[in-house]
Design an enzyme around this catalytic site. Sequence first.
Site, PDB file in Angstrom:
ATOM      1  N   CYS A 134       0.849  -1.210   0.000  1.00  0.00           N
ATOM      2  CA  CYS A 134       0.000   0.000   0.000  1.00  0.00           C
ATOM      3  C   CYS A 134       0.873   1.245   0.000  1.00  0.00           C
ATOM      4  O   CYS A 134       1.457   1.606   1.022  1.00  0.00           O
ATOM      5  CB  CYS A 134      -0.889   0.021   1.232  1.00  0.00           C
ATOM      6  SG  CYS A 134      -2.055  -1.332   1.286  1.00  0.00           S
TER       7      CYS A 134
ATOM      8  N   GLN B   3     -12.277  -8.266 -11.862  1.00  0.00           N
ATOM      9  CA  GLN B   3     -11.994  -7.089 -11.041  1.00  0.00           C
ATOM     10  C   GLN B   3     -11.872  -7.477  -9.573  1.00  0.00           C
ATOM     11  O   GLN B   3     -12.619  -8.321  -9.090  1.00  0.00           O
ATOM     12  CB  GLN B   3     -13.113  -6.055 -11.216  1.00  0.00           C
ATOM     13  CG  GLN B   3     -13.134  -5.394 -12.589  1.00  0.00           C
ATOM     14  CD  GLN B   3     -12.035  -4.356 -12.763  1.00  0.00           C
ATOM     15  OE1 GLN B   3     -11.225  -4.126 -11.883  1.00  0.00           O
ATOM     16  NE2 GLN B   3     -12.007  -3.734 -13.934  1.00  0.00           N
TER      17      GLN B   3
ATOM     18  N   ASP C 283     -11.540  -1.428 -22.576  1.00  0.00           N
ATOM     19  CA  ASP C 283     -11.074  -1.550 -21.186  1.00  0.00           C
ATOM     20  C   ASP C 283      -9.708  -2.209 -21.223  1.00  0.00           C
ATOM     21  O   ASP C 283      -9.538  -3.356 -20.799  1.00  0.00           O
ATOM     22  CB  ASP C 283     -12.082  -2.385 -20.377  1.00  0.00           C
ATOM     23  CG  ASP C 283     -11.707  -2.488 -18.909  1.00  0.00           C
ATOM     24  OD1 ASP C 283     -10.745  -1.819 -18.482  1.00  0.00           O
ATOM     25  OD2 ASP C 283     -12.380  -3.237 -18.179  1.00  0.00           O
TER      26      ASP C 283
ATOM     27  N   CYS D 142      -7.386   1.733 -16.358  1.00  0.00           N
ATOM     28  CA  CYS D 142      -6.753   1.611 -15.041  1.00  0.00           C
ATOM     29  C   CYS D 142      -5.466   2.413 -14.994  1.00  0.00           C
ATOM     30  O   CYS D 142      -4.710   2.322 -14.036  1.00  0.00           O
ATOM     31  CB  CYS D 142      -6.491   0.140 -14.713  1.00  0.00           C
ATOM     32  SG  CYS D 142      -5.500  -0.691 -15.941  1.00  0.00           S
TER      33      CYS D 142
HETATM   34  N1  SAH Z   1     -13.365  -5.708 -19.317  1.00  0.00           N
HETATM   35  C1  SAH Z   1     -12.918  -6.790 -18.482  1.00  0.00           C
HETATM   36  C2  SAH Z   1     -11.384  -7.027 -18.531  1.00  0.00           C
HETATM   37  C3  SAH Z   1     -10.485  -5.820 -18.491  1.00  0.00           C
HETATM   38  S1  SAH Z   1      -8.780  -6.152 -18.179  1.00  0.00           S
HETATM   39  C4  SAH Z   1     -13.387  -6.589 -17.056  1.00  0.00           C
HETATM   40  O1  SAH Z   1     -13.783  -5.502 -16.665  1.00  0.00           O
HETATM   41  O2  SAH Z   1     -13.365  -7.551 -16.298  1.00  0.00           O
HETATM   42  C5  SAH Z   1      -8.054  -6.093 -19.745  1.00  0.00           C
HETATM   43  C6  SAH Z   1      -8.205  -7.359 -20.552  1.00  0.00           C
HETATM   44  O3  SAH Z   1      -7.582  -7.140 -21.821  1.00  0.00           O
HETATM   45  C7  SAH Z   1      -7.537  -8.583 -19.974  1.00  0.00           C
HETATM   46  O4  SAH Z   1      -8.507  -9.602 -19.853  1.00  0.00           O
HETATM   47  C8  SAH Z   1      -6.456  -8.966 -21.012  1.00  0.00           C
HETATM   48  O5  SAH Z   1      -6.282 -10.348 -21.150  1.00  0.00           O
HETATM   49  C9  SAH Z   1      -7.020  -8.362 -22.278  1.00  0.00           C
HETATM   50  N2  SAH Z   1      -6.083  -8.021 -23.365  1.00  0.00           N
HETATM   51  C10 SAH Z   1      -4.816  -7.584 -23.289  1.00  0.00           C
HETATM   52  N3  SAH Z   1      -4.330  -7.265 -24.500  1.00  0.00           N
HETATM   53  C11 SAH Z   1      -5.330  -7.505 -25.398  1.00  0.00           C
HETATM   54  C12 SAH Z   1      -5.457  -7.351 -26.824  1.00  0.00           C
HETATM   55  N4  SAH Z   1      -4.454  -6.890 -27.545  1.00  0.00           N
HETATM   56  N5  SAH Z   1      -6.637  -7.655 -27.395  1.00  0.00           N
HETATM   57  C13 SAH Z   1      -7.676  -8.115 -26.644  1.00  0.00           C
HETATM   58  N6  SAH Z   1      -7.603  -8.291 -25.311  1.00  0.00           N
HETATM   59  C14 SAH Z   1      -6.450  -7.982 -24.683  1.00  0.00           C
END
Ligand code: SAH
Length: 459
Positions: free
Chosen positions: A86, A288, A386, A413
Site C-alpha cells: 500500500c 476485477q 477496457d 486503469c
Molecule cells: N473488461 C474486463 C477485462 C479488463 S482487463 C473486465 O472488466 O473484467 C483487460 C483485458 O484485456 C484482460 O482480460 C487482457 O487479457 C485483455 N487483453 C490484453 N491485450 C489484449 C489485446 N491486444 N486484445 C484483446 N484483449 C487484450
Amino acid sequence: MKQQPPVKKNEYIDVAFDDLTHEGFGVGKVEGYPIFVQGALPEEQALIKVIKVNKSFGYGKLVELKSESRYRVNIPESELVKYGGCQLQHMSYEGQLNFKQNYVEQVLKRVGKLSEVEVLPIIGMEHPTEYRNKAQVPVGEKDGKLVAGFFKPRTHEIIDTDYSIIQLQEVNEAVKVVKEVCRELNIPPYNEESHTGVLRHIMVRYGIQTGELMVVFITRTNDIPHKKTLIHLLTKRLPKLTSLIQNVNTNKTNVILGEKVIALWGNEVIYDYIGEVKFAISAKSFYQVNPVQTKILYDKALQFAELTGEETVIDAYCGIGTISLFLAKRAKKVYGVEIVADAINDARRNAKLNGISNVQFAVGEAEKVIPMWAEKGIQADVLVVDPPRKGCDEKLLETITTMEPKRIVYVSCNPATLARDLQTLVGAGYKATKVQPVDMFPFTNHVECVSQLILKEGN
Ligand code: SAH
C-alpha cells in the site's frame, strides 16, 4: 557546461515538499532540483538523506518529519506489515481521494493537453478497507521456514504476514490456513535463485455474493508432495472452499501464472454476481478485485453508453465478458473480444448461465479482430474499451476512427495512457465529454476511470 545537481549522495538535508509523484512519493525541491521521497507529503518539511542522484532528479529517504500534513496518518511500526503493497498507507482516506482526483486532472492536462474535459468528483468507498476479493501471495523460505506475504518494496525479500488491510477477511483467513497446512506437510517453498522447490505462489479468490472460495497452488513442478493429505486438510479447514486448483509454472520468470491448470478438487470455477449478472471465474481469468466499486464502475459505463436497445456494441478487451453481459440487456447486440482463450470460454459460459443470447465472443487481439469484423460489415454504434495499463493499441485507435462509432466508453486503469489515447481520439473528431474517476484500489496509488467520447457532428 550543464549545472551539477545541488545535492550529493548520502548528504542530509532539510526539504519542503509541495507535490506527489503518481507513485505517491513526496516531491521536494532543492534549488529547483526535484527529490522524490517515499512517505513524504505535500505541505511537509522533513530532514532527508539523499540516496540517489540523477542528472535531473534524485531520491531521498525520510529521516525526520519537521512538520506534518493535515492528511498524514501515523501508523505504528508494528502495524506496518498489514499495509504491504500500500503506497498511500501514510495518508488519510480523504487525502488519498484528493491525491487521485488531482492526479487524473493533472495528467489529462499535461499528457493529453485536454483542458476542457470535465473530471467528475472521484467516487470513493464508504469503507475503504478489506475490499479485495483476491490475494496473490509469493512464497519463499527464511531460516528454514516457509514464508509468504509480500515483497519488500524494490526487493525480492518476502515479508511474512497473515493479514492485509485491503483483503477481505475470508481471503486473509484462507491464505493463513493454506500457509499453516503447507508448513505442517513440509511442502517445499520455491527458491527463486536456484529455481528449485515446489510452491511459488498461493492465489485465493472469493465470490463475495456467493460465498465460494477458490485456492490456487502455483507450483514449479507437476507433482505436489502429500497431495492427498493436502486436499483433505484444506477441505476440512476451509468450509467455504469450492474449488482447489493447481497451476504449473515451470519457467524461471517473474510472471506468476503458468499455462497448465489442474483441478485438484471441486469445481474448476467459482461464481460471483455483479448486479444481476452471474459470472463463472476460472483461475487464469481476469476479474476485477473490488466487487463493490466494480458495480459502480459498470453502472457508470452503462450510463455513459446511453443505450436505447437498438445499438450494436463492441466490447474490446472484454475479459470474461463482464461489461459485455452487463450491457447486453440494454443493447441489440454485443460483440466481445479478448486475447486470453480461457477468459472467452468463461465469457461464453457466462452468457449461457444468464440466458443472454444477443452476445458473441471472439478470441484474439482487439486490434486484429475488430478490423476483421468491420470487413464483414459489423459496425459498432457504441464501442467500449477496457485495455490493460499500456492502453489501446495504435492500430485499434486507427480502426476506431475509420469505424466511427457514435459513442466510445473508455474504461482505464492508467490515467496516463487514457490521456494519451483520448488525445488521439479527440484529434480524430471525438469530443471527450467527461471522465469519472472511481477508487477501486484504496491505499494504493492506482485509480480507475471511465470516460465518454462522442463523435462530433459533421464527422
Ligand atoms: N473488461 C474486463 C477485462 C479488463 S482487463 C473486465 O472488466 O473484467 C483487460 C483485458 O484485456 C484482460 O482480460 C487482457 O487479457 C485483455 N487483453 C490484453 N491485450 C489484449 C489485446 N491486444 N486484445 C484483446 N484483449 C487484450
